[in-house]
Scaffold this active site. Structure first.
Site, PDB file in Angstrom:
ATOM      1  N   ARG A 296       6.664   2.763  -4.848  1.00 15.96           N
ATOM      2  CA  ARG A 296       6.545   1.397  -4.328  1.00 15.96           C
ATOM      3  C   ARG A 296       5.817   0.559  -5.378  1.00 15.96           C
ATOM      4  O   ARG A 296       5.366   1.052  -6.387  1.00 15.96           O
ATOM      5  CB  ARG A 296       5.777   1.385  -3.015  1.00 15.96           C
ATOM      6  CG  ARG A 296       4.530   2.241  -3.048  1.00 15.96           C
ATOM      7  CD  ARG A 296       3.471   1.813  -2.096  1.00 15.96           C
ATOM      8  NE  ARG A 296       2.943   0.496  -2.436  1.00 15.96           N
ATOM      9  CZ  ARG A 296       2.047   0.282  -3.409  1.00 15.96           C
ATOM     10  NH1 ARG A 296       1.606   1.277  -4.157  1.00 15.96           N
ATOM     11  NH2 ARG A 296       1.610  -0.943  -3.647  1.00 15.96           N
ATOM     12  N   GLY A 297       5.719  -0.743  -5.059  1.00 14.05           N
ATOM     13  CA  GLY A 297       5.102  -1.663  -5.998  1.00 14.05           C
ATOM     14  C   GLY A 297       6.169  -2.310  -6.858  1.00 14.05           C
ATOM     15  O   GLY A 297       6.992  -1.612  -7.466  1.00 14.05           O
ATOM     16  N   ALA A 298       6.168  -3.636  -6.905  1.00 13.50           N
ATOM     17  CA  ALA A 298       7.281  -4.360  -7.524  1.00 13.50           C
ATOM     18  C   ALA A 298       7.626  -3.901  -8.938  1.00 13.50           C
ATOM     19  O   ALA A 298       8.782  -3.553  -9.214  1.00 13.50           O
ATOM     20  CB  ALA A 298       6.995  -5.864  -7.497  1.00 13.50           C
TER      21      ALA A 298
ATOM     22  N   GLN B 206      -2.237   0.520   2.575  1.00 15.65           N
ATOM     23  CA  GLN B 206      -2.064   0.763   1.143  1.00 15.65           C
ATOM     24  C   GLN B 206      -3.301   0.371   0.342  1.00 15.65           C
ATOM     25  O   GLN B 206      -3.490   0.835  -0.779  1.00 15.65           O
ATOM     26  CB  GLN B 206      -0.816   0.043   0.641  1.00 15.65           C
ATOM     27  CG  GLN B 206       0.449   0.698   1.176  1.00 15.65           C
ATOM     28  CD  GLN B 206       1.714  -0.075   0.839  1.00 15.65           C
ATOM     29  OE1 GLN B 206       1.664  -1.137   0.232  1.00 15.65           O
ATOM     30  NE2 GLN B 206       2.840   0.451   1.248  1.00 15.65           N
TER      31      GLN B 206
ATOM     32  N   ASN C 144       4.434 -11.633  -1.000  1.00 10.43           N
ATOM     33  CA  ASN C 144       3.581 -10.478  -1.270  1.00 10.43           C
ATOM     34  C   ASN C 144       3.315  -9.758   0.044  1.00 10.43           C
ATOM     35  O   ASN C 144       3.705 -10.227   1.122  1.00 10.43           O
ATOM     36  CB  ASN C 144       2.266 -10.919  -1.932  1.00 10.43           C
ATOM     37  CG  ASN C 144       1.489  -9.735  -2.495  1.00 10.43           C
ATOM     38  OD1 ASN C 144       2.055  -8.911  -3.213  1.00 10.43           O
ATOM     39  ND2 ASN C 144       0.215  -9.636  -2.172  1.00 10.43           N
ATOM     40  N   LYS C 145       2.650  -8.625  -0.038  1.00 10.17           N
ATOM     41  CA  LYS C 145       2.375  -7.812   1.142  1.00 10.17           C
ATOM     42  C   LYS C 145       1.826  -8.665   2.280  1.00 10.17           C
ATOM     43  O   LYS C 145       0.964  -9.512   2.064  1.00 10.17           O
ATOM     44  CB  LYS C 145       1.374  -6.709   0.788  1.00 10.17           C
ATOM     45  CG  LYS C 145       1.088  -5.735   1.913  1.00 10.17           C
ATOM     46  CD  LYS C 145       2.287  -4.848   2.185  1.00 10.17           C
ATOM     47  CE  LYS C 145       1.946  -3.792   3.245  1.00 10.17           C
ATOM     48  NZ  LYS C 145       3.084  -2.910   3.500  1.00 10.17           N
TER      49      LYS C 145
ATOM     50  N   ASP D  65       5.846  -9.578  -4.977  1.00 10.91           N
ATOM     51  CA  ASP D  65       7.123  -8.863  -4.979  1.00 10.91           C
ATOM     52  C   ASP D  65       8.285  -9.763  -5.352  1.00 10.91           C
ATOM     53  O   ASP D  65       9.317  -9.281  -5.800  1.00 10.91           O
ATOM     54  CB  ASP D  65       7.372  -8.228  -3.614  1.00 10.91           C
ATOM     55  CG  ASP D  65       6.507  -6.997  -3.407  1.00 10.91           C
ATOM     56  OD1 ASP D  65       7.026  -5.882  -3.538  1.00 10.91           O
ATOM     57  OD2 ASP D  65       5.307  -7.150  -3.128  1.00 10.91           O
TER      58      ASP D  65
END
Length: 380
Positions: A64-66, A212, A263-264, A253
């Protein structure tokens, strides 16, 4: 298919743990991931031998993570080419695995373009596979280099905005080496401040629904020796009110052409709090996160996650009874609203930090100019 191998990981820094890598054992090439769903309880690697396993790893948030999703997408196309799968089908499945993070599409398309170009010029599938892997490795290397430059630009911006030093920074979700080919995006800036002796406190939002921040950012901060404190997301307001936050640093993201930032989920409320309390709200992301084809925030597709991620808690090595494999924390049948992201409008963003420089104030014109300048440098 995929299998898992336990790793010990004693006395290692987060930057020494490869979040993703390509290997070529005798039985054929594989993409190896650090399974982020198992952190911080244990460091386990997930070995993907085909594109479908990588697609599932992306959907399950094992990777995960852009920025890292872009790298994973590129390696997934390379894996398809090297193992003889249909590259077009694999690219489509990878690109559709998660809709919001534009970096995933960027990585997939870059590797796919390399494959198509090599196949057209040579007619040799083996040569095309080699070219595809080279493109994926180049993207991996470029992301690591971008991380270094973002950290430098971000630290310089913090010192400009907060000349007194002793920065108390609040972060959201996870933006360190676990999301990058290097040391990350927003957390890389905080880490640079820590190394320079200018980070007084890192406030870590636990970040619902998948924790997270608690599971990953706290894990990275602890291993880096950073002074950090974990808080529930809804406690952030009291920190602002008490004057305990000097700046907010988050990743992204997808950044629309007008500067809107996806974003999250939970980032937008932080931006509102920051504006009210006159605290800088800074977004740190590579230029691959800027999507000129998405005109504004309303055009960003926000991923909706399963409800059980809210109604259940997953605890490694604890017996589970919930439908999603976790411990129920809500009555059976409870419906949950679970967007993975929210969108912050550009007027609430103090600055966007990229590897090519800082955009502030955040406007469509300034973003377009930075992207155009970057393309000139790349092609010049």
């Amino acid at each position: 298919m995929a299998d898992q191998q336990a790793r010990t990981g004693e006395d290692r820094r987060p930057t020494e743990i490869p979040a993703i890598r390509w290997e070529e054992p005798p039985e054929g090439p594989v993409v190896i991931l650090l399974d982020q769903t198992r952190l911080p309880a244990e460091e386990v690697e997930l070995v993907c031998t085909d594109p479908s396993a990588l697609v599932e790893a992306i959907r399950s948030l094992a990777v995960r993570g852009a920025p890292l999703l872009g790298i994973a997408g590129a390696y997934g196309v390379a894996l398809a080419a090297a193992r003889g799968f249909d590259v077009t089908d694999a690219a489509r499945a990878l690109e559709e695995a998660r809709p919001t993070a534009v970096n995933l599409s960027v990585g997939v398309r870059r590797a796919r373009a390399a494959h198509q170009a090599a196949l057209a010029s040579t007619g040799d599938p083996t040569a095309a596979a080699v070219a595809t892997l080279a493109a994926a490795r180049a993207l991996h290397r470029q992301d690591a280099e971008a991380s270094v430059r973002m950290a430098a630009h971000g630290l310089a911006l913090l010192d400009e905005l907060l000349p007194a030093g002793g920065h108390r920074v609040l972060t959201h979700c996870n933006t360190g080496s676990l999301v990058s080919g290097g040391e990350g995006t927003a957390l890389a800036v905080a880490l640079a401040a820590h190394r320079a002796g200018r980070l007084r406190r890192l406030w870590v939002d636990e970040t619902r629904p998948l924790l997270q921040g608690a599971r990953l950012t706290a894990y990275e901060a602890a291993r880096s020796g950073m002074a950090y404190t974990l808080l529930t997301d809804n406690a952030a307001g009291s920190l602002f009110a008490a004057g305990e936050v000097d700046a907010v640093l988050v990743g992204a993201d997808r950044i629309a052409a007008d500067g809107s930032v996806a974003n999250k989920v939970g980032s937008y409320p932080l931006a509102v709090l920051a504006r009210y309390h006159h605290v800088p709200f800074v977004v740190v992301a590579p230029l691959t996160t800027v999507d000129p084809d998405t005109p504004d925030g309303a055009s960003i597709e926000v991923e909706q996650r399963p409800g059980y991620e809210v109604t259940e808690i997953v605890a490694p090595q604890v017996p589970v009874t919930g439908a999603g494999g976790g411990i129920p924390v809500a009555p059976l049948g409870t419906q949950a609203y679970n967007p993975a992201f929210d969108v912050t409008p550009p007027e609430l963003v103090t600055a966007i930090v990229t590897e090519e420089g800082v955009v502030s104030p955040v406007t469509a014109e300034a973003l377009a100019e930075l992207c155009a300048r970057s393309r000139q440098v790349t092609t010049g």
